[in-house]
Scaffold this motif. Sequence first.
Motif, PDB file in Angstrom:
ATOM      1  N   TYR A 115     -24.641  18.185 -13.845  1.00  0.00           N
ATOM      2  CA  TYR A 115     -24.532  17.354 -12.646  1.00  0.00           C
ATOM      3  C   TYR A 115     -23.123  16.787 -12.550  1.00  0.00           C
ATOM      4  CZ  TYR A 115     -29.633  17.464 -12.372  1.00  0.00           C
ATOM      5  OH  TYR A 115     -30.939  17.871 -12.268  1.00  0.00           O
ATOM      6  N   MET A 116     -22.688  16.510 -11.339  1.00  0.00           N
ATOM      7  CA  MET A 116     -21.348  15.953 -11.164  1.00  0.00           C
ATOM      8  C   MET A 116     -21.412  14.431 -11.262  1.00  0.00           C
ATOM      9  SD  MET A 116     -20.766  16.341  -7.073  1.00  0.00           S
ATOM     10  CE  MET A 116     -21.680  15.305  -5.912  1.00  0.00           C
ATOM     11  N   SER A 117     -20.292  13.849 -11.644  1.00  0.00           N
ATOM     12  CA  SER A 117     -20.184  12.396 -11.705  1.00  0.00           C
ATOM     13  C   SER A 117     -18.714  12.023 -11.727  1.00  0.00           C
ATOM     14  CB  SER A 117     -20.881  11.844 -12.954  1.00  0.00           C
ATOM     15  OG  SER A 117     -20.726  10.435 -13.026  1.00  0.00           O
ATOM     16  N   ALA A 118     -18.429  10.817 -11.259  1.00  0.00           N
ATOM     17  CA  ALA A 118     -17.072  10.279 -11.328  1.00  0.00           C
ATOM     18  C   ALA A 118     -16.874   9.406 -12.555  1.00  0.00           C
ATOM     19  CB  ALA A 118     -16.771   9.465 -10.062  1.00  0.00           C
ATOM     20  N   GLU A 119     -17.883   9.313 -13.417  1.00  0.00           N
ATOM     21  CA  GLU A 119     -17.766   8.474 -14.615  1.00  0.00           C
ATOM     22  C   GLU A 119     -16.715   9.048 -15.569  1.00  0.00           C
ATOM     23  OE1 GLU A 119     -22.087   6.852 -15.586  1.00  0.00           O
ATOM     24  OE2 GLU A 119     -22.106   8.914 -14.846  1.00  0.00           O
ATOM     25  N   GLY A 148     -16.693  17.720 -10.595  1.00  0.00           N
ATOM     26  CA  GLY A 148     -16.192  16.346 -10.506  1.00  0.00           C
ATOM     27  C   GLY A 148     -15.112  16.192  -9.465  1.00  0.00           C
ATOM     28  N   PHE A 149     -14.469  15.054  -9.499  1.00  0.00           N
ATOM     29  CA  PHE A 149     -13.584  14.645  -8.411  1.00  0.00           C
ATOM     30  C   PHE A 149     -12.119  14.550  -8.814  1.00  0.00           C
ATOM     31  CE2 PHE A 149     -17.815  12.788  -8.099  1.00  0.00           C
ATOM     32  CZ  PHE A 149     -18.226  13.228  -6.853  1.00  0.00           C
ATOM     33  N   THR A 150     -11.797  14.898 -10.052  1.00  0.00           N
ATOM     34  CA  THR A 150     -10.422  14.778 -10.530  1.00  0.00           C
ATOM     35  C   THR A 150      -9.965  16.121 -11.092  1.00  0.00           C
ATOM     36  OG1 THR A 150     -10.991  14.175 -12.817  1.00  0.00           O
ATOM     37  CG2 THR A 150     -10.910  12.385 -11.181  1.00  0.00           C
ATOM     38  N   PRO A 151      -8.643  16.309 -11.246  1.00  0.00           N
ATOM     39  CA  PRO A 151      -8.138  17.587 -11.781  1.00  0.00           C
ATOM     40  C   PRO A 151      -8.607  17.881 -13.197  1.00  0.00           C
ATOM     41  CG  PRO A 151      -6.381  16.387 -10.662  1.00  0.00           C
ATOM     42  CD  PRO A 151      -7.542  15.448 -10.753  1.00  0.00           C
ATOM     43  N   ALA A 152      -9.076  16.887 -13.934  1.00  0.00           N
ATOM     44  CA  ALA A 152      -9.548  17.094 -15.308  1.00  0.00           C
ATOM     45  C   ALA A 152     -11.021  17.469 -15.365  1.00  0.00           C
ATOM     46  CB  ALA A 152      -9.291  15.843 -16.138  1.00  0.00           C
ATOM     47  N   THR A 153     -11.648  17.742 -14.227  1.00  0.00           N
ATOM     48  CA  THR A 153     -13.045  18.182 -14.166  1.00  0.00           C
ATOM     49  C   THR A 153     -13.104  19.558 -13.516  1.00  0.00           C
ATOM     50  OG1 THR A 153     -13.503  17.242 -11.971  1.00  0.00           O
ATOM     51  CG2 THR A 153     -13.728  15.769 -13.875  1.00  0.00           C
ATOM     52  N   GLY A 154     -14.325  20.053 -13.294  1.00  0.00           N
ATOM     53  CA  GLY A 154     -14.504  21.386 -12.728  1.00  0.00           C
ATOM     54  C   GLY A 154     -14.363  21.480 -11.225  1.00  0.00           C
ATOM     55  N   GLY A 155     -14.099  20.370 -10.548  1.00  0.00           N
ATOM     56  CA  GLY A 155     -13.935  20.412  -9.102  1.00  0.00           C
ATOM     57  C   GLY A 155     -15.257  20.530  -8.366  1.00  0.00           C
ATOM     58  N   ASN A 289     -32.213   3.362 -14.087  1.00  0.00           N
ATOM     59  CA  ASN A 289     -31.125   2.842 -13.260  1.00  0.00           C
ATOM     60  C   ASN A 289     -29.747   3.323 -13.700  1.00  0.00           C
ATOM     61  OD1 ASN A 289     -32.788   1.443 -11.478  1.00  0.00           O
ATOM     62  ND2 ASN A 289     -32.767  -0.421 -12.713  1.00  0.00           N
ATOM     63  N   ALA A 290     -29.701   4.471 -14.384  1.00  0.00           N
ATOM     64  CA  ALA A 290     -28.410   5.041 -14.763  1.00  0.00           C
ATOM     65  C   ALA A 290     -27.594   5.413 -13.528  1.00  0.00           C
ATOM     66  CB  ALA A 290     -28.625   6.271 -15.642  1.00  0.00           C
ATOM     67  N   HIS A 291     -28.268   5.600 -12.396  1.00  0.00           N
ATOM     68  CA  HIS A 291     -27.539   5.960 -11.175  1.00  0.00           C
ATOM     69  C   HIS A 291     -26.695   4.808 -10.640  1.00  0.00           C
ATOM     70  CE1 HIS A 291     -31.314   4.122  -9.889  1.00  0.00           C
ATOM     71  NE2 HIS A 291     -30.824   3.956  -8.676  1.00  0.00           N
ATOM     72  N   HIS A 292     -26.964   3.583 -11.080  1.00  0.00           N
ATOM     73  CA  HIS A 292     -26.155   2.451 -10.619  1.00  0.00           C
ATOM     74  C   HIS A 292     -24.714   2.610 -11.077  1.00  0.00           C
ATOM     75  CE1 HIS A 292     -29.823  -0.468 -10.105  1.00  0.00           C
ATOM     76  NE2 HIS A 292     -29.952   0.652  -9.437  1.00  0.00           N
ATOM     77  N   ALA A 293     -24.524   2.895 -12.376  1.00  0.00           N
ATOM     78  CA  ALA A 293     -23.161   3.077 -12.901  1.00  0.00           C
ATOM     79  C   ALA A 293     -22.503   4.297 -12.266  1.00  0.00           C
ATOM     80  CB  ALA A 293     -23.205   3.219 -14.416  1.00  0.00           C
ATOM     81  N   LYS A 294     -23.282   5.336 -12.037  1.00  0.00           N
ATOM     82  CA  LYS A 294     -22.751   6.546 -11.419  1.00  0.00           C
ATOM     83  C   LYS A 294     -22.254   6.263 -10.002  1.00  0.00           C
ATOM     84  CE  LYS A 294     -24.092  11.398 -10.694  1.00  0.00           C
ATOM     85  NZ  LYS A 294     -25.166  12.393 -10.886  1.00  0.00           N
ATOM     86  N   GLU A 296     -21.266   3.274  -8.794  1.00  0.00           N
ATOM     87  CA  GLU A 296     -20.089   2.415  -8.848  1.00  0.00           C
ATOM     88  C   GLU A 296     -18.844   3.215  -9.230  1.00  0.00           C
ATOM     89  OE1 GLU A 296     -19.849  -0.546  -7.810  1.00  0.00           O
ATOM     90  OE2 GLU A 296     -21.956  -1.166  -7.630  1.00  0.00           O
ATOM     91  N   ALA A 297     -18.999   4.169 -10.154  1.00  0.00           N
ATOM     92  CA  ALA A 297     -17.852   4.998 -10.542  1.00  0.00           C
ATOM     93  C   ALA A 297     -17.376   5.835  -9.360  1.00  0.00           C
ATOM     94  CB  ALA A 297     -18.230   5.897 -11.716  1.00  0.00           C
ATOM     95  N   PHE A 298     -18.315   6.354  -8.570  1.00  0.00           N
ATOM     96  CA  PHE A 298     -17.931   7.132  -7.400  1.00  0.00           C
ATOM     97  C   PHE A 298     -17.211   6.256  -6.376  1.00  0.00           C
ATOM     98  CE2 PHE A 298     -18.906   8.534  -3.066  1.00  0.00           C
ATOM     99  CZ  PHE A 298     -18.222   9.743  -3.061  1.00  0.00           C
ATOM    100  N   LEU A 299     -17.712   5.072  -6.138  1.00  0.00           N
ATOM    101  CA  LEU A 299     -17.066   4.182  -5.165  1.00  0.00           C
ATOM    102  C   LEU A 299     -15.659   3.807  -5.621  1.00  0.00           C
ATOM    103  CD1 LEU A 299     -20.115   1.897  -4.295  1.00  0.00           C
ATOM    104  CD2 LEU A 299     -19.091   3.677  -2.842  1.00  0.00           C
ATOM    105  N   ASP A 300     -15.475   3.670  -6.927  1.00  0.00           N
ATOM    106  CA  ASP A 300     -14.130   3.413  -7.451  1.00  0.00           C
ATOM    107  C   ASP A 300     -13.212   4.592  -7.170  1.00  0.00           C
ATOM    108  OD1 ASP A 300     -14.857   0.919  -8.401  1.00  0.00           O
ATOM    109  OD2 ASP A 300     -15.176   1.594 -10.466  1.00  0.00           O
ATOM    110  N   TRP A 301     -13.697   5.809  -7.486  1.00  0.00           N
ATOM    111  CA  TRP A 301     -12.868   6.986  -7.205  1.00  0.00           C
ATOM    112  C   TRP A 301     -12.564   7.102  -5.713  1.00  0.00           C
ATOM    113  CZ3 TRP A 301     -13.993  10.922  -3.840  1.00  0.00           C
ATOM    114  CH2 TRP A 301     -13.017  11.932  -3.776  1.00  0.00           C
ATOM    115  N   LEU A 302     -13.553   6.822  -4.884  1.00  0.00           N
ATOM    116  CA  LEU A 302     -13.400   6.933  -3.439  1.00  0.00           C
ATOM    117  C   LEU A 302     -12.390   5.922  -2.893  1.00  0.00           C
ATOM    118  CD1 LEU A 302     -14.613   8.401  -0.916  1.00  0.00           C
ATOM    119  CD2 LEU A 302     -16.281   6.532  -0.793  1.00  0.00           C
ATOM    120  N   GLN A 303     -12.114   4.888  -3.687  1.00  0.00           N
ATOM    121  CA  GLN A 303     -11.271   3.768  -3.229  1.00  0.00           C
ATOM    122  C   GLN A 303     -11.883   3.145  -1.972  1.00  0.00           C
ATOM    123  OE1 GLN A 303      -7.148   5.153  -2.952  1.00  0.00           O
ATOM    124  NE2 GLN A 303      -7.408   6.379  -4.815  1.00  0.00           N
ATOM    125  N   ALA A 304     -13.204   2.960  -2.056  1.00  0.00           N
ATOM    126  CA  ALA A 304     -13.970   2.470  -0.911  1.00  0.00           C
ATOM    127  C   ALA A 304     -13.615   1.025  -0.597  1.00  0.00           C
ATOM    128  CB  ALA A 304     -15.460   2.582  -1.204  1.00  0.00           C
TER     129      ALA A 304
END
Length: 363
Positions: A115-119, A148-155, A289-294, A296-304
Amino acid sequence: MQWDIFCRVIDNLGDTGVCWRLCADLARRGEKVRLWIDVPDDLAWMAPGALEGRWPGVQVFRWADPLPEGLVDSLAPADVWIEAFGCDPAKEFLGDLARRVQAGNAPPVWINLEYMSAEAWVERSHRLPSPIMTGPLRGLTKWFLFPGFTPATGGLLREADLPLRQQDFDAGTWLDAQGLPSGERPRASLFCYEPPALAAVLHQAGRDIASDWLVTAGRASDAVAAVQEDLPSATSTLRRHTVPRLTQHGYDHLLWSCDLNFVRGEDSLVRALWAGRPFVWHIYPQHDNAHHAKLEAFLDWLQAPGSLRDFHRAWNALTDPESVWPGWETVHGWGECARAARQRLLAQADLTSQLLGFVAEKR
């Protein structure tokens, strides 16, 4: 190369959608793919012709337990195995592989596509080996690959022709052809699970400027129907329209046609990112509730911005504010964030290209 992709369906549309997009993209690039899926039925409308073998380069097999006797033996061995979302291959494949390895044949490149994640841990785990320590396959290695969402992941999955399709797309023409409103009123597409905030959002948006809400068939339309009695009709400026089942390209078109997209799971989130329009993600809920941290990490990456973070938290039941709907003026302001995120992702290699490169490296 010959690829075997294994999929056990949990979130039916998301798991099926991701796996099919990967299969179709590999086939477009000249690869041969067999998709083994335990619940393939949604492909009938998601990718018409897939179940009948009318997609060049892709074969779909219903993953029964057990598989028909002799089926695996009758197939050419694969060069690559993909465990989608960490499912193990069918036991018949494992037995066949053990026999082939004992006979001196090379094993496939064996990938656990997670699964993908921004964590942060995703970057550390991407491309790590997972040696098999016991049993007849001892000594072989699986490899963890993380979208994932960064160059250090699988895209992320992105077809080569996607930007050109978007450039040539005419929203008004497509909406008219579907019998959906194409006027100047703002439009929202609704694809979700059963968010507790749904009734409040529809009620409060109905007191905002006039808008059209395009509700997808299935759980979203069922969720709206369940709160129907709590929604005012005569005084509401919000008009609801049911969207029939759409092909994957059709769903892309829906996202490109709307000013706000409510999406869920993984596949539709990725398509919302490519759409470059304001969106709200209903993340797949987990019992611990592991999806809560997931999230928040996505919103951080998104710069929401703060208003988009607040709405995501309310939509995903992390908070329970009295007022949920932020207003269309605020929603339109989220567009800059969405477009910036898309540009960052376009600068990175897509998932299929990375998979092909990884396999070439390991072979």
